[in-house]
Design a protein around this motif. Structure first.
Motif, PDB file in Angstrom:
ATOM      1  N   ARG A  96       0.841  -1.208   0.000  1.00  0.00           N
ATOM      2  CA  ARG A  96       0.000   0.000   0.000  1.00  0.00           C
ATOM      3  C   ARG A  96       0.874   1.255   0.000  1.00  0.00           C
ATOM      4  O   ARG A  96       0.649   2.191  -0.769  1.00  0.00           O
ATOM      5  N   ARG A  99       2.705   1.636  -3.419  1.00  0.00           N
ATOM      6  CA  ARG A  99       1.772   2.100  -4.471  1.00  0.00           C
ATOM      7  C   ARG A  99       1.464   3.589  -4.294  1.00  0.00           C
ATOM      8  O   ARG A  99       1.579   4.374  -5.233  1.00  0.00           O
ATOM      9  N   ASP A 100       1.100   3.971  -3.067  1.00  0.00           N
ATOM     10  CA  ASP A 100       0.729   5.366  -2.812  1.00  0.00           C
ATOM     11  C   ASP A 100       1.926   6.307  -2.982  1.00  0.00           C
ATOM     12  O   ASP A 100       1.795   7.398  -3.540  1.00  0.00           O
ATOM     13  N   GLU A 103       2.653   6.885  -6.636  1.00  0.00           N
ATOM     14  CA  GLU A 103       1.629   7.752  -7.225  1.00  0.00           C
ATOM     15  C   GLU A 103       1.859   9.210  -6.820  1.00  0.00           C
ATOM     16  O   GLU A 103       1.855  10.110  -7.666  1.00  0.00           O
ATOM     17  N   ARG A 142       1.837  14.750   2.155  1.00  0.00           N
ATOM     18  CA  ARG A 142       1.148  13.463   1.942  1.00  0.00           C
ATOM     19  C   ARG A 142       2.137  12.327   1.780  1.00  0.00           C
ATOM     20  O   ARG A 142       1.942  11.226   2.306  1.00  0.00           O
ATOM     21  N   THR A 146       2.521   9.154   4.194  1.00  0.00           N
ATOM     22  CA  THR A 146       2.390   7.802   3.630  1.00  0.00           C
ATOM     23  C   THR A 146       3.477   6.890   4.186  1.00  0.00           C
ATOM     24  O   THR A 146       3.199   5.758   4.591  1.00  0.00           O
TER      25      THR A 146
END
Length: 185
Positions: A96, A99-100, A103, A142, A146
């Motif tokens: 997770r 991936r985040d 991105e 962000r 993360t």
């Protein structure tokens, strides 16, 4: 002017001129050579790190305060005696995060590229630039969260003993103070 002083000035003039001619006209600035970057604010390594979803030290506050990172825990899984359930949970956390982070990293690169492009125009606008910088800062926040959130989730999946072992295996034993938090495991 005194004739002796005049002779001294004329005698020294070629030395001063020669010394001045041998020094560079301007000293290179700290960013010399970076003007050819594809995105001026990011090095190729920073672009690569953002694309790869790497932590880049963003979660150091968690890592050094007994909240292990999922990638490192998975690398040390056997030595930490992770159960199958822990491995699965931490792998899910890592996937997770990865991936985040990729991105968000790609979006940061796009935003930095757009900011850079603004400066190629003659009508660059301070308000436009401010909005771009605010968006990049939001994305960087962000991205940091993360990575830190993955450390928090990983710590919750481990026992206090596993965290202590991780801390030892990563070479953090010399850090001042002992673990101050307790886990329910």
């Amino acid at each position: 002017m005194n004739p002796i002083k005049t002779m001294i000035v004329f005698a020294c003039a070629p030395i001063v001129v020669a010394a001045y001619a041998q020094t560079p006209a301007t000293k290179p600035g700290p960013y010399a050579g970076e003007q050819s970057r594809s995105i001026k604010a990011l090095s190729e390594k920073e672009i690569d790190d953002l694309q790869a979803g790497r932590g880049m030290g963003l979660s150091k506050a968690a890592e050094l305060n007994h909240r292990p990172g999922p990638r490192h825990v998975l690398d040390l899984a056997d030595r930490l005696a992770l159960s199958d359930a822990q491995r699965s949970q931490i792998q899910t956390t890592f996937d997770r995060m990865d991936r985040d982070a990729k991105e968000i990293g790609a979006t940061i690169i796009d935003q930095e590229r757009a900011l850079d492009a603004r400066f190629t125009r003659d009508d660059v606008d301070g308000v436009e630039v401010a909005r771009s910088i605010e968006e990049i800062a939001r994305l960087q926040g962000r991205l940091r969260f993360t990575h830190i959130d993955a450390h928090l989730r990983t710590a919750h999946a481990l026992t206090s003993q596993q965290i202590a072992a991780y801390h030892h295996l990563r070479g953090y034993d010399g850090a001042a103070g002992a673990m101050t938090h307790q886990h329910a495991h």
